[in-house]
Design a protein around this motif. Structure first.
Motif, PDB file in Angstrom:
ATOM      1  N   MET A   1      -1.172   9.743  -8.800  1.00 47.96           N
ATOM      2  CA  MET A   1      -0.757   8.558  -8.056  1.00 47.96           C
ATOM      3  C   MET A   1      -0.463   8.945  -6.611  1.00 47.96           C
ATOM      4  N   ASP A   2      -1.144   8.327  -5.662  1.00 46.17           N
ATOM      5  CA  ASP A   2      -0.991   8.655  -4.255  1.00 46.17           C
ATOM      6  C   ASP A   2       0.085   7.784  -3.613  1.00 46.17           C
ATOM      7  N   ILE A   3       0.508   8.197  -2.408  1.00 49.90           N
ATOM      8  CA  ILE A   3       1.449   7.389  -1.643  1.00 49.90           C
ATOM      9  C   ILE A   3       0.770   6.075  -1.267  1.00 49.90           C
ATOM     10  N   VAL A   4       1.460   4.974  -1.496  1.00 46.76           N
ATOM     11  CA  VAL A   4       0.900   3.658  -1.227  1.00 46.76           C
ATOM     12  C   VAL A   4       1.879   2.862  -0.383  1.00 46.76           C
ATOM     13  N   ASN A   5       1.393   2.259   0.697  1.00 45.07           N
ATOM     14  CA  ASN A   5       2.197   1.357   1.507  1.00 45.07           C
ATOM     15  C   ASN A   5       1.696  -0.046   1.241  1.00 45.07           C
ATOM     16  N   LYS A   6       2.470  -0.802   0.507  1.00 49.95           N
ATOM     17  CA  LYS A   6       2.060  -2.152   0.141  1.00 49.95           C
ATOM     18  C   LYS A   6       2.878  -3.191   0.908  1.00 49.95           C
ATOM     19  N   GLY A   7       3.180  -2.926   2.186  1.00 52.96           N
ATOM     20  CA  GLY A   7       3.908  -3.893   2.996  1.00 52.96           C
ATOM     21  C   GLY A   7       5.337  -4.035   2.540  1.00 52.96           C
ATOM     22  N   PRO A   8       5.640  -5.065   1.748  1.00 53.20           N
ATOM     23  CA  PRO A   8       7.021  -5.252   1.298  1.00 53.20           C
ATOM     24  C   PRO A   8       7.451  -4.277   0.215  1.00 53.20           C
ATOM     25  N   LEU A   9       6.536  -3.404  -0.213  1.00 49.92           N
ATOM     26  CA  LEU A   9       6.868  -2.428  -1.249  1.00 49.92           C
ATOM     27  C   LEU A   9       6.248  -1.086  -0.890  1.00 49.92           C
ATOM     28  N   LEU A  10       7.060  -0.032  -0.926  1.00 53.27           N
ATOM     29  CA  LEU A  10       6.572   1.318  -0.658  1.00 53.27           C
ATOM     30  C   LEU A  10       6.612   2.114  -1.955  1.00 53.27           C
ATOM     31  N   VAL A  11       5.563   2.876  -2.221  1.00 54.04           N
ATOM     32  CA  VAL A  11       5.506   3.712  -3.413  1.00 54.04           C
ATOM     33  C   VAL A  11       5.099   5.113  -2.988  1.00 54.04           C
ATOM     34  N   ARG A  12       5.884   6.106  -3.390  1.00 51.63           N
ATOM     35  CA  ARG A  12       5.543   7.480  -3.051  1.00 51.63           C
ATOM     36  C   ARG A  12       5.862   8.390  -4.234  1.00 51.63           C
ATOM     37  N   ARG A  13       5.253   9.538  -4.225  1.00 55.23           N
ATOM     38  CA  ARG A  13       5.520  10.540  -5.247  1.00 55.23           C
ATOM     39  C   ARG A  13       6.549  11.540  -4.734  1.00 55.23           C
ATOM     40  N   HIS A  14       7.500  11.873  -5.591  1.00 57.89           N
ATOM     41  CA  HIS A  14       8.447  12.953  -5.300  1.00 57.89           C
ATOM     42  C   HIS A  14       8.152  14.086  -6.276  1.00 57.89           C
ATOM     43  N   GLY A  15       7.690  15.205  -5.753  1.00 60.03           N
ATOM     44  CA  GLY A  15       7.328  16.310  -6.633  1.00 60.03           C
ATOM     45  C   GLY A  15       6.157  15.935  -7.519  1.00 60.03           C
ATOM     46  N   HIS A  17       6.354  14.771 -10.828  1.00 51.29           N
ATOM     47  CA  HIS A  17       6.531  13.854 -11.960  1.00 51.29           C
ATOM     48  C   HIS A  17       7.432  12.649 -11.688  1.00 51.29           C
ATOM     49  N   VAL A  18       7.828  12.422 -10.454  1.00 49.16           N
ATOM     50  CA  VAL A  18       8.737  11.313 -10.145  1.00 49.16           C
ATOM     51  C   VAL A  18       8.082  10.382  -9.129  1.00 49.16           C
ATOM     52  N   ALA A  19       8.147   9.082  -9.384  1.00 50.11           N
ATOM     53  CA  ALA A  19       7.689   8.068  -8.436  1.00 50.11           C
ATOM     54  C   ALA A  19       8.912   7.375  -7.839  1.00 50.11           C
ATOM     55  N   VAL A  20       8.879   7.149  -6.537  1.00 44.37           N
ATOM     56  CA  VAL A  20       9.952   6.435  -5.852  1.00 44.37           C
ATOM     57  C   VAL A  20       9.375   5.130  -5.310  1.00 44.37           C
ATOM     58  N   VAL A  21       9.912   4.028  -5.781  1.00 45.32           N
ATOM     59  CA  VAL A  21       9.458   2.691  -5.386  1.00 45.32           C
ATOM     60  C   VAL A  21      10.563   2.058  -4.542  1.00 45.32           C
ATOM     61  N   THR A  22      10.203   1.557  -3.356  1.00 49.80           N
ATOM     62  CA  THR A  22      11.203   1.050  -2.421  1.00 49.80           C
ATOM     63  C   THR A  22      10.921  -0.397  -2.036  1.00 49.80           C
ATOM     64  N   LEU A  23      11.902  -1.271  -2.276  1.00 50.39           N
ATOM     65  CA  LEU A  23      11.829  -2.642  -1.779  1.00 50.39           C
ATOM     66  C   LEU A  23      11.952  -2.571  -0.261  1.00 50.39           C
TER      67      LEU A  23
END
Length: 262
Positions: A1-15, A17-23
């Motif tokens: 899963m790659d880093i994704v900038n979806k405007g109102p939602l940010l998704v990135r990988r930490h290490g 095995h962890v995904a960080v999803v940001t409103l």
């Protein structure tokens, strides 16, 4: 899963095995829009489909507010139905099927829908300035995005009754005291603490974690389909009432509502 900038939602990988999803709508206290709901629904699906992701952290940008609930400007514009996705519910999240643990990292206010999104996660880490509450009854509506259903699974029945009927928010310290959340940390560090917890979980055997979560949810949520049906019935009764129209109107006019009980 790659880093994704979806405007109102940010998704990135930490290490690994962890995904960080940001409103990511801090200018409106991360209120949930139709676009954000669709993006969050898709993010959950992507995380579920990625076998390398073992834990997800849900955070919010800005630090002032975790989430203020639904974007009232979109509700007023007739887009409220789009904020609740047909399959996954409010924010594309509260009824989403998930097999992996999600940790909410809450800094600032998480009121109404913000608390309901937090409760839809499996664990909650909060900064000491965070606040939680379900004030819907003050607006002539109710916590129909899972708040009523899930609150009593986290706190005792009398506490749940007070929070749902009084509608007053509680501090992070009080939320920890009543077992609504897992940990309280200094303001601004909730995300770091949640990621550290996620790393600890990700270090464990993934199948054992997955099956433990599945059985725990089954034990706690076995009657959830029926409860959602009853939730829909209550929603229909409330939405049809005069009070449901008076509450938002009074809020917009900055006055005390006059309840008719009809």
């Amino acid at each position: 899963m790659d880093i994704v900038n979806k405007g109102p939602l940010l998704v990135r990988r930490h290490g690994d095995h962890v995904a960080v999803v940001t409103l990511n709508r801090p200018e409106v206290h991360n209120a949930i829009s139709a676009v954000m709901s669709e993006a969050l629904e898709r993010a959950v699906e992507d995380i579920e489909a990625d076998s390398t992701i073992r834990v997800a952290v849900l955070s919010a940008a800005g630090g002032r507010s975790f989430c203020a609930g639904a974007d009232l400007s979109e509700v007023a514009a007739g887009k409220g139905a789009l904020i609740a996705r047909p399959r996954t519910g409010f924010a594309g999240f509260v009824r989403a099927e998930r097999t992996k643990p999600w940790i909410a990292a809450v800094d600032g206010a998480a009121l109404g829908g913000g608390t309901e999104i937090s409760l839809a996660c499996d664990m909650i880490v909060a900064g000491d300035g965070a606040r939680f509450g379900l004030p819907e009854v003050r607006r002539g509506i109710f916590a129909g995005a899972g708040g009523v259903i899930r609150l009593s699974r986290s706190v005792s029945r009398p506490i749940a009754m007070e929070m749902l009927t009084v509608g007053a928010p509680v501090t992070a310290a009080r939320a920890a005291e009543i077992c609504l959340i897992n940990r309280v940390v200094p303001a601004g560090t909730a995300l770091d603490e949640a990621i550290a917890m996620a790393d600890q979980i990700a270090d464990n055997a993934p199948i054992a974690v997955r099956e433990s979560i599945r059985l725990l949810r089954l034990a706690a949520d076995g009657d959830e389909p029926r409860l959602w049906e009853e939730n829909a019935c209550s929603r229909d009764v409330i939405v049809a009432s005069e009070d449901a129209r008076e509450g938002p109107r009074a809020f917009m006019e900055k006055r005390k509502p006059v309840w008719s009980g009809r």
